[in-house]
Design an enzyme around this catalytic site. Structure first.
Site, PDB file in Angstrom:
ATOM      1  N   LYS A   1       2.403  13.714  13.338  1.00  0.00           N
ATOM      2  CA  LYS A   1       1.508  13.474  12.193  1.00  0.00           C
ATOM      3  C   LYS A   1       1.912  14.333  10.996  1.00  0.00           C
ATOM      4  CE  LYS A   1      -3.051  14.863  12.395  1.00  0.00           C
ATOM      5  NZ  LYS A   1      -3.487  15.591  11.191  1.00  0.00           N
TER       6      LYS A   1
ATOM      7  N   SER B   1      -2.350  28.690   6.274  1.00  0.00           N
ATOM      8  CA  SER B   1      -2.503  27.239   6.205  1.00  0.00           C
ATOM      9  C   SER B   1      -1.249  26.593   5.649  1.00  0.00           C
ATOM     10  CB  SER B   1      -3.701  26.881   5.326  1.00  0.00           C
ATOM     11  OG  SER B   1      -3.635  25.518   4.962  1.00  0.00           O
TER      12      SER B   1
ATOM     13  N   GLN C   1      -1.080  23.553   4.952  1.00  0.00           N
ATOM     14  CA  GLN C   1      -1.502  22.603   3.912  1.00  0.00           C
ATOM     15  C   GLN C   1      -1.570  23.294   2.556  1.00  0.00           C
ATOM     16  OE1 GLN C   1      -5.168  21.010   5.456  1.00  0.00           O
ATOM     17  NE2 GLN C   1      -4.139  19.897   7.088  1.00  0.00           N
TER      18      GLN C   1
ATOM     19  N   ASP D   1      -4.212  23.405  16.468  1.00  0.00           N
ATOM     20  CA  ASP D   1      -4.558  22.037  16.863  1.00  0.00           C
ATOM     21  C   ASP D   1      -4.622  21.857  18.382  1.00  0.00           C
ATOM     22  OD1 ASP D   1      -4.740  21.363  14.215  1.00  0.00           O
ATOM     23  OD2 ASP D   1      -2.751  20.461  14.102  1.00  0.00           O
TER      24      ASP D   1
ATOM     25  N   LYS E   1     -12.410  22.623  10.755  1.00  0.00           N
ATOM     26  CA  LYS E   1     -11.516  21.474  10.969  1.00  0.00           C
ATOM     27  C   LYS E   1     -12.332  20.188  10.819  1.00  0.00           C
ATOM     28  CE  LYS E   1      -7.671  23.602  11.503  1.00  0.00           C
ATOM     29  NZ  LYS E   1      -6.601  23.374  10.531  1.00  0.00           N
TER      30      LYS E   1
ATOM     31  N   ARG F   1     -15.075  22.968  15.631  1.00  0.00           N
ATOM     32  CA  ARG F   1     -14.521  22.743  16.973  1.00  0.00           C
ATOM     33  C   ARG F   1     -14.948  23.813  17.981  1.00  0.00           C
ATOM     34  NH1 ARG F   1      -8.569  20.337  15.086  1.00  0.00           N
ATOM     35  NH2 ARG F   1      -9.335  18.185  14.891  1.00  0.00           N
TER      36      ARG F   1
HETATM   37  C1  S3P Z   1      -1.431  20.669   9.232  1.00  0.00           C
HETATM   38  C2  S3P Z   1      -1.793  21.989   9.177  1.00  0.00           C
HETATM   39  C3  S3P Z   1      -2.933  22.542   9.927  1.00  0.00           C
HETATM   40  C4  S3P Z   1      -3.345  21.615  11.057  1.00  0.00           C
HETATM   41  C5  S3P Z   1      -3.456  20.185  10.624  1.00  0.00           C
HETATM   42  C6  S3P Z   1      -2.131  19.693  10.091  1.00  0.00           C
HETATM   43  C7  S3P Z   1      -0.304  20.224   8.429  1.00  0.00           C
HETATM   44  O1  S3P Z   1      -4.011  22.701   9.037  1.00  0.00           O
HETATM   45  O2  S3P Z   1      -4.568  22.041  11.618  1.00  0.00           O
HETATM   46  O3  S3P Z   1      -3.834  19.361  11.718  1.00  0.00           O
HETATM   47  O4  S3P Z   1       0.215  19.113   8.671  1.00  0.00           O
HETATM   48  O5  S3P Z   1       0.109  20.977   7.534  1.00  0.00           O
HETATM   49  P1  S3P Z   1      -4.115  23.997   8.080  1.00  0.00           P
HETATM   50  O6  S3P Z   1      -2.987  23.953   7.142  1.00  0.00           O
HETATM   51  O7  S3P Z   1      -5.439  23.864   7.398  1.00  0.00           O
HETATM   52  O8  S3P Z   1      -4.070  25.166   9.018  1.00  0.00           O
END
Ligand code: S3P
Length: 432
Positions: free
Chosen positions: A25, A168, A170, A318, A345, A349
């Site tokens: 993903k 993070s 993201q 995750d 999340k 969770r």
């Molecule tokens: C992800 C980063 C994680 C993860 C999410 C996917 C990504 O989140 O929990 O399912 O693809 O960069 P965070 O960046 O908020 O930790």
């Protein structure tokens, strides 16, 4: 009879089989978003089949990219060559935090106005973590009481050196995508090394980045060009089956072409610490992402105990729900700390894992940042409230395999957010 929103999981006698899993993903989000932004036509096989990555592709289509699903399952993306077309409509990120946070960084330096919205779960998740660095770059971005909807009025930005207060990927990606389009050197520093798919993907699409310890820098502006790639299987989806196999002495599960990126593979170390036998075969590198075949079997005497805390909690974020869900079946239990992020999340969770484990008859302690789950417990089937959270629905389907009696998973359709094939494949590998 089950509705499409409910699934009954019967206990299993064993877990065996050999599978190929759909594409990762995290990597699919990045390949999809970068291809849509790049110049030229990219092609991906084994692209994630999850609804989250479909949200990313739909948003990028609304911004002018072309997306085609070819007969052989290949996803073909023709990019906008670095300049998106503002959409009259709000961009719907669905349930996907990755889409919303990463796209905010991509759009903040573009020309035009953009509105990003999400479903009820996404609209409860914290967005200040991306607003702060983007505002420091000069972005015009407004949140709604700290959340989505996010309104962006695109404007040229200035480069920053940013130390992220939350571990993070993201947030890191959001800043790097803004930095990609901004004159000067943008740096993101992290206390914990989060998944590095963005850095690897940006390089694969032709960008230059430098890494020093846990900081990464990008000098903008840079252009991206199209690529062709096979997306590695999703290790976070595999986690459910690996944990299921780890529960049954005599199990033998083989998962092919799985992503083995070291920033994602901590689960294999944890399962090994618990006593599972893990072998990784046929390791190879594709666009700098490691890919391999993973074999797992359970120890004859059952799983032992382990503690997950500090940086490990961030790297396993995750996979924590499924590890917590199998913890009562270990001999010595699992203690999880430093995982406060789990509370923000797709659901809280920690709360949902605690509530559902208790519903199955388990004893445990809940902390603000984790859980302590004693081992040596027997669980019974019951009704599980997944809270519409895909990883909770799948984690408790795994716990159900070793419970006495049937378990009813409510909100089972949420598995499709990341792993639509989950229940079919679980049926395939669970021997009854
Ligand atoms: C992800 C980063 C994680 C993860 C999410 C996917 C990504 O989140 O929990 O399912 O693809 O960069 P965070 O960046 O908020 O930790």
């Amino acid at each position: 009879m089950n509705t499409s929103h409910e699934r009954t999981i019967r206990p299993a006698r064993n877990v065996t089989g050999s599978l190929n899993l759909p594409g990762d993903k995290s990597i699919s989000h990045r390949y999809g978003m970068l291809a849509a932004f790049a110049e030229g036509t990219s092609r991906f096989s084994n692209f994630s089949t999850g609804a989250d990555c479909a949200s990313t592709l739909a948003c990028m289509e609304a911004l002018g990219a072309q997306v085609k699903k070819l007969d052989d399952g290949v996803v073909e993306v023709t990019g906008v060559g670095g300049k998106v077309t503002p959409s009259k409509h709000a961009l719907d990120c669905g349930n996907s935090g990755s889409t919303m946070r990463m796209m905010s960084g991509l759009l903040a330096p573009q020309w035009g106005g953009f509105t990003l919205v999400g479903d009820a779960s996404l609209s409860r998740r914290p967005m200040e973590r991306i607003r702060a660095p983007l505002a420091a770059m000069g972005a015009q971005l407004t949140l709604t009481l700290g959340h989505a909807p996010i309104m962006i009025q695109g404007t040229p930005l200035k480069a920053i050196d940013y130390t992220s207060p939350v571990p993070s990927a993201q947030v890191k990606t959001c800043v790097l995508l803004a930095g990609l389009q901004t004159e000067g050197t943008t740096t993101v520093r992290e206390s914990v090394r989060t998944r590095d798919h963005s850095e690897l993907a940006l390089r694969a699409f032709g960008a230059e980045l430098t890494r020093e310890g846990n900081s990464v820098s990008i000098e903008g502006p840079q252009r991206l060009h199209a690529i062709e790639a096979v997306v590695p299987g999703d290790l976070s989806s595999a986690a459910f089956f690996l944990c299921a196999a780890a529960l049954f002495p005599g199990s033998a599960l083989m998962l092919h072409h799985l992503g083995m990126n070291p920033t994602r593979a901590a689960l294999l170390d944890v399962l090994t610490a618990l006593g599972a036998e893990i072998a990784v075969l046929n390791l190879e590198e594709k666009h700098a992402e490691l890919v391999g075949t993973v074999q797992v079997s359970a120890p004859a005497g059952g799983l032992r105990s382990t503690e997950i805390s500090g940086a490990l909690s961030a790297q396993l974020i995750d996979e924590l729900p499924v590890l917590a869900a199998i913890a009562p079946y270990t001999s010595g239990g699992i203690r999880i700390r430093d995982a406060r992020e789990l509370r923000v999340k797709e659901s809280d969770r920690i709360d949902l894992v605690a509530k559902n484990l208790r519903a199955m008859g388990a004893e445990l302690k809940e902390f603000e940042d984790g859980l302590e789950i004693p081992g040596g417990q027997t669980l019974h089937g019951t009704t599980i409230d997944s809270g519409g959270d895909h990883r909770i629905a799948m984690a408790f389907s795994v716990a159900a395999l070793r419970a006495s009696g049937d378990t009813l998973i409510q909100g089972a359709e949420s598995a499709a957010i990341s792993f639509p094939e989950f229940f079919d494949l679980l049926d395939k590998i669970a021997e009854r």
